[in-house]
Design a protein around this motif. Structure first.
Motif, short mmCIF file in Angstrom:
data_model
loop_
_atom_site.label_atom_id
_atom_site.label_comp_id
_atom_site.label_asym_id
_atom_site.label_seq_id
_atom_site.Cartn_x
_atom_site.Cartn_y
_atom_site.Cartn_z
N GLY A 82 0.79 -1.41 -0.05
CA GLY A 82 -0.07 -0.26 0.03
C GLY A 82 0.86 1.25 0.09
N ALA A 83 2.09 1.28 -0.53
CA ALA A 83 2.81 2.43 -0.46
C ALA A 83 3.42 2.85 -1.81
N PRO A 84 3.97 4.06 -2.04
CA PRO A 84 4.46 4.26 -3.34
C PRO A 84 5.76 3.78 -3.51
N PRO A 85 6.39 4.09 -4.50
CA PRO A 85 7.79 3.15 -4.74
C PRO A 85 8.98 4.07 -4.60
N LEU A 86 9.13 5.38 -4.54
CA LEU A 86 10.24 6.09 -4.74
C LEU A 86 11.34 5.38 -3.42
N TYR A 87 10.88 5.49 -2.43
CA TYR A 87 11.68 5.26 -1.25
C TYR A 87 12.21 3.93 -1.16
N TYR A 88 11.59 3.09 -1.89
CA TYR A 88 11.88 1.49 -1.83
C TYR A 88 12.99 1.32 -3.27
N LEU A 89 12.76 2.24 -4.16
CA LEU A 89 13.50 2.04 -5.05
C LEU A 89 15.02 2.53 -4.78
N LEU A 90 15.10 3.79 -3.85
CA LEU A 90 16.32 4.28 -3.49
C LEU A 90 17.01 3.36 -2.48
N LEU A 91 16.14 2.72 -1.74
CA LEU A 91 16.66 1.73 -0.67
C LEU A 91 17.35 0.75 -1.25
N HIS A 92 16.55 0.20 -2.48
CA HIS A 92 17.01 -1.00 -3.18
C HIS A 92 18.51 -0.42 -3.90
N GLY A 93 18.89 0.51 -4.51
CA GLY A 93 19.91 0.83 -4.87
C GLY A 93 20.96 1.17 -3.87
N TRP A 94 20.71 1.61 -2.65
CA TRP A 94 21.43 1.72 -1.61
C TRP A 94 21.97 0.47 -0.98
N MET A 95 21.29 -0.49 -0.90
CA MET A 95 21.68 -1.76 -0.38
C MET A 95 22.40 -2.50 -1.13
N ARG A 96 22.18 -2.24 -2.36
CA ARG A 96 23.16 -2.99 -3.44
C ARG A 96 24.49 -2.71 -3.45
N VAL A 97 24.59 -1.25 -2.71
CA VAL A 97 26.10 -0.78 -2.71
C VAL A 97 26.77 -0.90 -1.41
N PHE A 98 25.75 -0.65 -0.26
CA PHE A 98 26.43 -0.77 1.01
C PHE A 98 25.90 -1.83 1.84
N GLY A 99 25.16 -2.78 1.43
CA GLY A 99 24.63 -3.91 2.31
C GLY A 99 23.27 -3.98 3.15
N THR A 100 22.86 -4.71 3.77
CA THR A 100 21.68 -4.75 4.45
C THR A 100 21.88 -4.74 6.01
N GLY A 101 23.08 -4.31 6.54
CA GLY A 101 23.11 -4.33 8.10
C GLY A 101 22.09 -3.34 8.42
N ASP A 102 21.87 -3.51 9.80
CA ASP A 102 20.87 -2.45 10.54
C ASP A 102 21.45 -0.88 10.39
N PHE A 103 22.86 -0.83 10.69
CA PHE A 103 23.13 0.64 10.68
C PHE A 103 23.06 1.07 9.35
N THR A 104 23.54 0.32 8.20
CA THR A 104 23.74 0.90 6.78
C THR A 104 22.37 1.12 6.05
#
Length: 535
Positions: A82-104
Motif C-alpha cells: 500500500g505504499a508508493p515506490p520512490l523510497y523503496y527504489l532508493l533503498l534498493h540501490g543503496w543496499m546494493r552498494v552498502f549492504g543490509t546491516g541495521d546501521f547501513t
C-alpha cells in the motif's frame, strides 16, 4: 586650583572609562560561546541521527525485505503493502552498494535528515529577510535561520525518523526543498526554478500518499494568490509547475487506485481531526510533552505576536504578517489529510505529519524572534534544544521492539523442523530478521500461513475472518511431530482477541507448553512467546 580629570565637563565617569574596552570583549566572548554551543549542538545532532541501540522493528524490516526484492517483483510487493515506490527504489540501490546491516539501511534516512538542515537554514534566512522587510525589530540578522536549524537538529521527531528505515526523513527533506523552490519561483518564475517545483512535487507524491494533502493545499493557496492579483504571474506559472509535477504520477495512478480499494490501514482505528491534530503535535515533541506544547506556543507567537521592546510583546488577534501562509499551508495539509482519512475510515499516525513538520518548525523559529531580548531568545532556544536532545537520547537508548528477546530464545532452544508461528503477520518481519537461518526452522503467519518476511494488506479484514480454532488445528497439522514456537502480539491489526484465542486453542491441543515471554507494553512493538512441545 586643579580640577580632577573626572570632574571636567563632558568627561565620562571613571567606571564607564573602565568598562568601555570591556564591552567589545564581553560581546566577543558571548559570540564565541554561542558559536561553540551551536557547533556542539550540531555535532550531537549528527551523532544522534546515526546511533540507536534498537533492532529494526516490523515496519523497518518490512521495508528492507521489500526493497531487497528484484526490481521486477517490487511493483507486486508494493501493491500488497500500500505504499508508493520512490523510497523503496532508493533503498534498493543503496543496499546494493552498502549492504543490509541495521546501521547501513538506516544511514540513508540519516543522510536525508542531515541534508534537511542546510535546506532549513536557507529557508530561515529568507524568513529573516522577510522580518527585515516588515520592519520588525531584530538585533540579529539570522535569528530565524539559526533557531530553525537548532530546533530541527535537536528535534526528537526528526531524530527518530533519521534512525528508521522508513520514508519520513525523505519526506521532510523534500518538503523543505519544495518550500525553498516555491519561494525562489515566486521571486523569479524562470523555467529552471519552475522545473524544480515540478520535480519536488512529483517526488513527494511518489514518496508518501499524504503528500496529496500538502500538494492540494498548495494548489488552493496558489489559486487564491492568482485570483487575488498579488504575484499573479508567478502564482499562475507555479500552478502550471505543480500541475506538471502531478502529471508525473499518472503511471502509478492504477496501482494507487488498487491500493486504495484493497489495502488502506487495517492495523488502526480512525482518528477525528481534533485527536489527530493533538497526536501530531505531541509526536513533534517525541516523549517530551513540554517541548511539544512549547513548539506550538512559538507557532502561535509567530502568528499573533511581535516584540514592542525587550520586556513587552504585543498580541494582535487578527494575526500578523510574517508566516501566515506557512502556518495556513502546514495546518491546512494536516487537517485536509485528517478529514479525508477519517471520512475514509483510515487511521492516522503522527509520522504522517512529516508532510507539514518543516513548515511547522520554521514557524516556531519565527516565533522565537517575537522576543526582542537576545538573552531571552537564547534561553528559549537553549531550553528547546535541551528538551529535544533528552527525547533524542531516549531514541538512542531504547529498543523499539522485543524481537531480539524472542529470537534469542528461539535461536537457543528450537530444533530443525520446528514451526515458528506468528500472530498477527505484522509481528513476523522483525523477529524473522533475527532468527538464524541455519536452524532450518519453518515459519508461517496468521491468517494464511504466508512467509513472515512480508505482510499482505490486500483485503485484510476479509482474509483475517478465520476461526482461531480452525487456524490452530491447521497449525498442529503443519507442525506434525515438531514443536511450535508461537510469537504473538495482542490487539494488533484490528484482530481483537484472535491471537489470544489461538494461543488458548493451541494450549488445549498441546498441553505441554510454556509461556516464555509476555508482551511488554514498555516496548513500542511488543510480542510474547509460547513454546508448545510435542509432549
Amino acid at each position: 586650583m586643579r580640577v580632577a580629570p573626572d570632574a571636567r565637563v563632558g568627561a565620562p565617569p571613571h567606571g564607564d572609562l573602565a568598562d568601555a574596552p570591556a564591552r567589545p570583549a564581553r560581546a566577543s566572548a558571548v559570540r564565541t560561546a554561542v558559536a561553540l554551543a551551536i557547533g556542539a549542538a550540531i555535532l550531537v545532532a549528527i551523532v544522534l541521527r546515526f546511533v540507536t541501540k534498537s533492532d529494526l522493528w516490523s515496519d523497518e524490516a518490512l521495508s528492507v525485505n521489500i526493497a531487497n526484492l528484484p526490481l521486477h517483483d517490487l511493483h507486486a510487493a508494493l501493491e500488497q503493502d500500500g505504499a508508493p515506490p520512490l523510497y523503496y527504489l532508493l533503498l534498493h540501490g543503496w543496499m546494493r552498494v552498502f549492504g543490509t546491516g541495521d546501521f547501513t539501511v538506516r544511514a540513508m534516512s540519516g543522510l536525508f535528515s542531515l541534508a534537511t538542515l542546510p535546506a532549513v537554514w536557507a529557508a530561515g534566512r529568507r524568513l529573516d529577510r522577510r522580518r527585515s522587510e516588515l520592519a520588525l525589530p531584530d538585533e540579529d540578522r539570522s535569528t530565524v535561520a539559526w533557531a530553525a536549524v537548532l530546533l530541527l537538529a535537536s528535534s526528537p521527531f526528526a531524530i527518530r525518523y533519521a534512525t528508521e528505515t522508513r520514508m519520513y526523513a525523505l519526506v521532510m527533506f523534500l518538503v523543505a526543498c519544495g518550500y525553498l523552490a516555491v519561494l525562489r519561483a515566486f521571486d523569479e518564475p524562470t523555467v529552471p526554478r519552475l522545473a524544480a517545483v515540478a520535480a519536488v512535487t512529483g517526488l513527494l507524491l511518489y514518496t508518501h500518499y499524504w503528500a496529496f494533502a500538502l500538494v492540494g493545499v498548495v494548489i488552493a493557496f496558489l489559486a487564491a494568490t492568482a485570483i487575488r492579483g498579488a504575484h499573479r504571474r508567478a502564482a499562475v506559472r507555479l500552478l502550471v509547475a505543480v500541475g506538471v509535477g502531478c502529471l508525473t504520477f499518472l503511471p502509478w495512478v492504477g496501482t494507487f487506485l488498487y491500493q486504495e480499494r484493497h489495502t488502506g490501514t487495517p492495523w488502526g482505528n480512525p482518528l477525528s481531526p481534533a485527536s489527530g491534530t493533538s497526536a501530531a503535535i505531541l509526536g513533534f515533541g517525541g516523549s517530551t510533552r513540554p517541548l511539544a506544547w512549547g513548539l506550538l506556543l512559538l507557532v502561535l507567537l509567530a502568528l499573533f505576536a511581535r516584540a514592542l521592546d525587550r520586556r513587552h510583546v504585543e498580541v494582535d488577534l487578527w494575526t500578523r504578517p510574517g508566516v501566515r501562509a506557512e502556518i495556513a499551508v502546514a495546518f491546512g495539509a494536516l487537517w485536509c489529510g485528517l478529514v479525508i482519512s477519517y471520512a475514509g475510515k483510515s487511521t492516522f499516525d503522527p509520522r504522517y505529519a512529516s508532510v507539514m513538520f518543516p513548515l511547522f518548525l520554521l514557524a516556531a523559529a519565527f516565533g522565537v524572534a517575537a522576543f526582542q531580548s537576545r538573552i531571552f531568545r537564547y534561553g528559549v532556544v537553549a531550553l528547546a534544544v535541551a528538551l529535544g536532545f533528552a527525547g533524542g537520547w531516549k531514541n538512542v537508548s531504547t529498543n523499539r521492539t522485543q524481537a531480539a528477546q524472542v529470537a534469542n530464545v528461539i535461536n537457543a532452544s528450537a530444533h530443525q523442523g520446528d514451526l515458528v508461528l506468528y500472530c498477527p503477520d505484522s509481528a513476523g518481519p522483525d523477529v524473522n530478521r533475527l532468527i538464524d537461518s541455519w536452524h532450518g526452522l519453518r515459519e508461517a503467519t496468521f491468517p494464511d500461513f504466508q512467509s513472515p518476511q512480508r505482510v499482505d494488506w490486500v483485503d485484510y479484514q476479509r482474509r483475517t475472518d478465520v476461526s482461531p480454532l480452525t487456524f490452530a488445528e491447521q497449525a498442529i497439522g503443519v507442525a506434525g511431530r515438531h514443536d511450535i514456537w508461537y510469537v504473538w502480539s495482542p490487539g494488533l491489526n484490528g484482530l481483537r482477541d484472535k491471537c489470544e484465542r489461538i494461543l488458548d486453542a493451541l494450549g488445549i491441543m498441546r498441553p505441554h507448553h510454556d509461556r516464555i515471554l509476555e508482551p511488554d507494553p514498555a516496548y513500542f512493538e511488543h510480542a510474547g512467546l509460547v513454546h508448545y512441545a510435542l509432549g
